[in-house]
Design a protein around this motif. Structure first.
Motif, PDB file in Angstrom:
ATOM      1  N   SER A   1       0.810  -1.219   0.000  1.00 24.57           N
ATOM      2  CA  SER A   1       0.000   0.000   0.000  1.00 24.57           C
ATOM      3  C   SER A   1       0.847   1.275   0.000  1.00 24.57           C
ATOM      4  O   SER A   1       0.384   2.323  -0.451  1.00 24.57           O
ATOM      5  CB  SER A   1      -0.944   0.005   1.202  1.00 24.57           C
ATOM      6  OG  SER A   1      -0.211   0.097   2.399  1.00 24.57           O
ATOM      7  N   LEU A   2       2.075   1.193   0.468  1.00 24.16           N
ATOM      8  CA  LEU A   2       2.932   2.382   0.537  1.00 24.16           C
ATOM      9  C   LEU A   2       3.735   2.630  -0.738  1.00 24.16           C
ATOM     10  O   LEU A   2       4.045   3.780  -1.053  1.00 24.16           O
ATOM     11  CB  LEU A   2       3.900   2.266   1.718  1.00 24.16           C
ATOM     12  CG  LEU A   2       3.293   2.329   3.107  1.00 24.16           C
ATOM     13  CD1 LEU A   2       4.361   2.098   4.158  1.00 24.16           C
ATOM     14  CD2 LEU A   2       2.599   3.652   3.331  1.00 24.16           C
ATOM     15  N   VAL A   3       4.089   1.579  -1.462  1.00 21.65           N
ATOM     16  CA  VAL A   3       4.958   1.710  -2.630  1.00 21.65           C
ATOM     17  C   VAL A   3       4.143   1.472  -3.890  1.00 21.65           C
ATOM     18  O   VAL A   3       3.635   0.359  -4.105  1.00 21.65           O
ATOM     19  CB  VAL A   3       6.134   0.707  -2.562  1.00 21.65           C
ATOM     20  CG1 VAL A   3       7.003   0.816  -3.799  1.00 21.65           C
ATOM     21  CG2 VAL A   3       6.945   0.922  -1.306  1.00 21.65           C
ATOM     22  N   SER A   4       4.015   2.516  -4.712  1.00 21.81           N
ATOM     23  CA  SER A   4       3.335   2.310  -5.985  1.00 21.81           C
ATOM     24  C   SER A   4       4.299   1.607  -6.933  1.00 21.81           C
ATOM     25  O   SER A   4       5.500   1.864  -6.943  1.00 21.81           O
ATOM     26  CB  SER A   4       2.880   3.651  -6.562  1.00 21.81           C
ATOM     27  OG  SER A   4       4.000   4.461  -6.822  1.00 21.81           O
TER      28      SER A   4
ATOM     29  N   PHE B   1       4.567  -1.684  -6.754  1.00 20.27           N
ATOM     30  CA  PHE B   1       4.723  -2.992  -6.105  1.00 20.27           C
ATOM     31  C   PHE B   1       3.331  -3.460  -5.734  1.00 20.27           C
ATOM     32  O   PHE B   1       2.603  -2.770  -5.007  1.00 20.27           O
ATOM     33  CB  PHE B   1       5.598  -2.877  -4.856  1.00 20.27           C
ATOM     34  CG  PHE B   1       5.718  -4.150  -4.068  1.00 20.27           C
ATOM     35  CD1 PHE B   1       6.328  -5.268  -4.603  1.00 20.27           C
ATOM     36  CD2 PHE B   1       5.232  -4.226  -2.767  1.00 20.27           C
ATOM     37  CE1 PHE B   1       6.448  -6.440  -3.877  1.00 20.27           C
ATOM     38  CE2 PHE B   1       5.347  -5.388  -2.033  1.00 20.27           C
ATOM     39  CZ  PHE B   1       5.961  -6.494  -2.587  1.00 20.27           C
ATOM     40  N   GLN B   2       2.930  -4.611  -6.258  1.00 22.26           N
ATOM     41  CA  GLN B   2       1.580  -5.098  -6.014  1.00 22.26           C
ATOM     42  C   GLN B   2       1.597  -6.549  -5.582  1.00 22.26           C
ATOM     43  O   GLN B   2       2.302  -7.373  -6.162  1.00 22.26           O
ATOM     44  CB  GLN B   2       0.731  -4.948  -7.277  1.00 22.26           C
ATOM     45  CG  GLN B   2       0.542  -3.506  -7.670  1.00 22.26           C
ATOM     46  CD  GLN B   2      -0.170  -3.367  -8.995  1.00 22.26           C
ATOM     47  OE1 GLN B   2      -0.140  -4.280  -9.809  1.00 22.26           O
ATOM     48  NE2 GLN B   2      -0.795  -2.232  -9.204  1.00 22.26           N
ATOM     49  N   VAL B   3       0.803  -6.824  -4.552  1.00 23.13           N
ATOM     50  CA  VAL B   3       0.602  -8.183  -4.061  1.00 23.13           C
ATOM     51  C   VAL B   3      -0.903  -8.416  -4.083  1.00 23.13           C
ATOM     52  O   VAL B   3      -1.673  -7.609  -3.562  1.00 23.13           O
ATOM     53  CB  VAL B   3       1.166  -8.357  -2.631  1.00 23.13           C
ATOM     54  CG1 VAL B   3       0.951  -9.765  -2.136  1.00 23.13           C
ATOM     55  CG2 VAL B   3       2.632  -7.984  -2.588  1.00 23.13           C
ATOM     56  N   GLU B   4      -1.318  -9.519  -4.696  1.00 24.59           N
ATOM     57  CA  GLU B   4      -2.740  -9.792  -4.908  1.00 24.59           C
ATOM     58  C   GLU B   4      -3.539  -9.897  -3.602  1.00 24.59           C
ATOM     59  O   GLU B   4      -4.537  -9.232  -3.433  1.00 24.59           O
ATOM     60  CB  GLU B   4      -2.902 -11.100  -5.686  1.00 24.59           C
ATOM     61  CG  GLU B   4      -2.333 -11.071  -7.064  1.00 24.59           C
ATOM     62  CD  GLU B   4      -3.309 -10.549  -8.082  1.00 24.59           C
ATOM     63  OE1 GLU B   4      -4.522 -10.758  -7.895  1.00 24.59           O
ATOM     64  OE2 GLU B   4      -2.850  -9.949  -9.055  1.00 24.59           O
ATOM     65  N   ASN B   5      -3.088 -10.776  -2.685  1.00 21.76           N
ATOM     66  CA  ASN B   5      -3.835 -10.985  -1.446  1.00 21.76           C
ATOM     67  C   ASN B   5      -2.879 -11.473  -0.362  1.00 21.76           C
ATOM     68  O   ASN B   5      -1.673 -11.562  -0.576  1.00 21.76           O
ATOM     69  CB  ASN B   5      -4.993 -11.981  -1.666  1.00 21.76           C
ATOM     70  CG  ASN B   5      -4.538 -13.277  -2.276  1.00 21.76           C
ATOM     71  OD1 ASN B   5      -3.435 -13.750  -2.015  1.00 21.76           O
ATOM     72  ND2 ASN B   5      -5.389 -13.876  -3.112  1.00 21.76           N
ATOM     73  N   ILE B   6      -3.437 -11.804   0.789  1.00 23.39           N
ATOM     74  CA  ILE B   6      -2.591 -12.174   1.922  1.00 23.39           C
ATOM     75  C   ILE B   6      -1.877 -13.501   1.689  1.00 23.39           C
ATOM     76  O   ILE B   6      -0.783 -13.723   2.209  1.00 23.39           O
ATOM     77  CB  ILE B   6      -3.400 -12.194   3.241  1.00 23.39           C
ATOM     78  CG1 ILE B   6      -2.434 -12.235   4.429  1.00 23.39           C
ATOM     79  CG2 ILE B   6      -4.376 -13.340   3.260  1.00 23.39           C
ATOM     80  CD1 ILE B   6      -3.006 -11.793   5.725  1.00 23.39           C
ATOM     81  N   TRP B   7      -2.461 -14.393   0.882  1.00 23.79           N
ATOM     82  CA  TRP B   7      -1.806 -15.677   0.627  1.00 23.79           C
ATOM     83  C   TRP B   7      -0.552 -15.495  -0.219  1.00 23.79           C
ATOM     84  O   TRP B   7       0.469 -16.148   0.034  1.00 23.79           O
ATOM     85  CB  TRP B   7      -2.783 -16.648  -0.035  1.00 23.79           C
ATOM     86  CG  TRP B   7      -3.961 -16.908   0.841  1.00 23.79           C
ATOM     87  CD1 TRP B   7      -5.241 -16.509   0.635  1.00 23.79           C
ATOM     88  CD2 TRP B   7      -3.953 -17.561   2.115  1.00 23.79           C
ATOM     89  NE1 TRP B   7      -6.036 -16.889   1.689  1.00 23.79           N
ATOM     90  CE2 TRP B   7      -5.272 -17.531   2.606  1.00 23.79           C
ATOM     91  CE3 TRP B   7      -2.965 -18.163   2.881  1.00 23.79           C
ATOM     92  CZ2 TRP B   7      -5.622 -18.096   3.823  1.00 23.79           C
ATOM     93  CZ3 TRP B   7      -3.321 -18.722   4.090  1.00 23.79           C
ATOM     94  CH2 TRP B   7      -4.626 -18.692   4.557  1.00 23.79           C
TER      95      TRP B   7
END
Length: 116
Positions: free
Chosen positions: A79-82, A84-90
Motif C-alpha cells: 500500500s505504501l509503494v506504488s 509494487f503489487q501483491v494480490e492478497n494475503i496468501w
C-alpha cells in the motif's frame, strides 16, 4: 556499506521472487530498491509493535502467527509503494517466506565475503 549491500541484495530478491510468483509484481528495479528500503523500515518500526500487540495469539499458535505478521508487513509495503503489487494475503505469505529464504542465502554470501 554493509547496509547498502543488504538493501541491494533484498531488492534483488524482491525482483527474483516477483518474476516467479504470478500474484506479485514489481514495475522496475528502482521500485524494488524502494520496496527493500520500506520493508527494512517497517521491520524496524512497525513489526515489533505488531509482535507485542499480538503476543497472546503468537504464544497460543506457538509462533506461527509471526508468519501472518510478516504477510501484513508485506501488504503494508504494497500500500505504501506504488509499482509494487501483491494480490492478497496468501501471495504475501508466500512472498514473505520466499523472501526470508532468499535473504538468508544471499546474506550468508555477504558474511562469507566480509570474513576474508
Amino acid at each position: 556499506m554493509n547496509t547498502i549491500l543488504r538493501v541491494l541484495l533484498t531488492a534483488l530478491a524482491v525482483v527474483v521472487i516477483a518474476k516467479i510468483l504470478p500474484g506479485v509484481s514489481v514495475d522496475s528495479y528502482l521500485t524494488a530498491i524502494l520496496v527493500a528500503v520500506v520493508l527494512a523500515l517497517l521491520n524496524l518500526i512497525v513489526k515489533p509493535i505488531l509482535v507485542i500487540l499480538t503476543l497472546p495469539i503468537t504464544i497460543i499458535t506457538l509462533g506461527l502467527f509471526l508468519l501472518i505478521i510478516n504477510a501484513v508487513v508485506i501488504l503494508i509495503t504494497d500500500s505504501l509503494v506504488s509499482g509494487f503489487q501483491v494480490e492478497n494475503i496468501w501471495w504475501a505469505l508466500l512472498f514473505s517466506l520466499l523472501l526470508s529464504l532468499l535473504q538468508s542465502i544471499l546474506h550468508s554470501f555477504l558474511k562469507e565475503n566480509t570474513e576474508r
